[in-house]
Design a protein around this motif. Sequence first.
Motif, short mmCIF file in Angstrom:
data_model
loop_
_atom_site.label_atom_id
_atom_site.label_comp_id
_atom_site.label_asym_id
_atom_site.label_seq_id
_atom_site.Cartn_x
_atom_site.Cartn_y
_atom_site.Cartn_z
N ASN A 44 11.14 28.60 -47.42
CA ASN A 44 11.58 30.00 -47.43
C ASN A 44 10.71 30.87 -46.53
N HIS A 45 9.40 30.66 -46.56
CA HIS A 45 8.52 31.42 -45.68
C HIS A 45 8.80 31.10 -44.22
N ARG A 46 9.04 29.82 -43.94
CA ARG A 46 9.37 29.45 -42.57
C ARG A 46 10.60 30.20 -42.08
N THR A 47 11.64 30.23 -42.89
CA THR A 47 12.88 30.90 -42.46
C THR A 47 12.69 32.41 -42.39
N GLN A 48 11.89 32.99 -43.29
CA GLN A 48 11.62 34.42 -43.23
C GLN A 48 10.88 34.80 -41.95
N LEU A 49 10.07 33.88 -41.45
CA LEU A 49 9.33 34.11 -40.21
C LEU A 49 10.17 33.73 -38.98
N HIS A 50 11.42 33.34 -39.22
CA HIS A 50 12.34 32.93 -38.14
C HIS A 50 11.78 31.78 -37.32
N THR A 52 11.66 27.61 -36.71
CA THR A 52 12.45 26.41 -36.90
C THR A 52 11.55 25.27 -37.37
N GLN A 53 12.18 24.20 -37.81
CA GLN A 53 11.39 23.02 -38.16
C GLN A 53 10.64 22.51 -36.94
N GLN A 54 11.25 22.64 -35.78
CA GLN A 54 10.57 22.22 -34.54
C GLN A 54 9.34 23.08 -34.28
N ASP A 55 9.42 24.39 -34.57
CA ASP A 55 8.26 25.27 -34.43
C ASP A 55 7.10 24.77 -35.29
N ILE A 56 7.41 24.41 -36.54
CA ILE A 56 6.37 23.90 -37.45
C ILE A 56 5.83 22.58 -36.91
N ARG A 84 -1.51 21.60 -43.61
CA ARG A 84 -1.19 21.89 -42.21
C ARG A 84 0.07 22.73 -42.10
N TYR A 85 1.07 22.42 -42.92
CA TYR A 85 2.32 23.20 -42.91
C TYR A 85 2.01 24.64 -43.31
N ALA A 86 1.27 24.83 -44.40
CA ALA A 86 0.94 26.18 -44.87
C ALA A 86 0.17 26.94 -43.81
N GLN A 87 -0.77 26.29 -43.15
CA GLN A 87 -1.56 26.95 -42.10
C GLN A 87 -0.69 27.33 -40.91
N ALA A 88 0.31 26.52 -40.61
CA ALA A 88 1.24 26.84 -39.51
C ALA A 88 2.02 28.12 -39.81
N LEU A 89 2.15 28.44 -41.09
CA LEU A 89 2.83 29.67 -41.51
C LEU A 89 1.86 30.84 -41.65
N GLY A 90 0.58 30.58 -41.40
CA GLY A 90 -0.43 31.62 -41.55
C GLY A 90 -0.94 31.73 -42.98
N GLY A 91 -0.72 30.70 -43.78
CA GLY A 91 -1.13 30.73 -45.18
C GLY A 91 -2.08 29.61 -45.52
N SER A 92 -2.28 29.42 -46.81
CA SER A 92 -3.15 28.35 -47.30
C SER A 92 -2.66 27.92 -48.68
#
Length: 99
Positions: A44-50, A52-56, A84-92
């Motif tokens: 959900n956070h990934r999609t809110q940040l617009h 893609t899975q490729q971006d992650i 690593r996924y969470a950090q790619a979203l700017g989180g932890s």
Amino acid sequence: MPKNENLEFVSFDDYLAEQMTDPEFARAYARTQEQKQLLATLRNHRTQLHLTQQDIADKTGIKAQNISRLERGLSRPSLETITRYAQALGGSIVFQSQH
């Protein structure tokens, strides 16, 4: 094969309720639900940040197909992968006690 006339339909909810009386099953089910919730939150956070899975994939070095499998619950990601996924979203990932 003899026909069993005593068979009756059992709904999933009834079956689950019966299984939940087993403490080991209940703990395993709770863990699975928590994991599903965490993965849904990441997606959900990934999609809110617009993103893609490729971006992650590009940000984490994890293949896009593995990001897809992770988000769909088809793999059991390591803590390293989730971090690593969470950090790619700017989180932890943070532990939260319920007591």
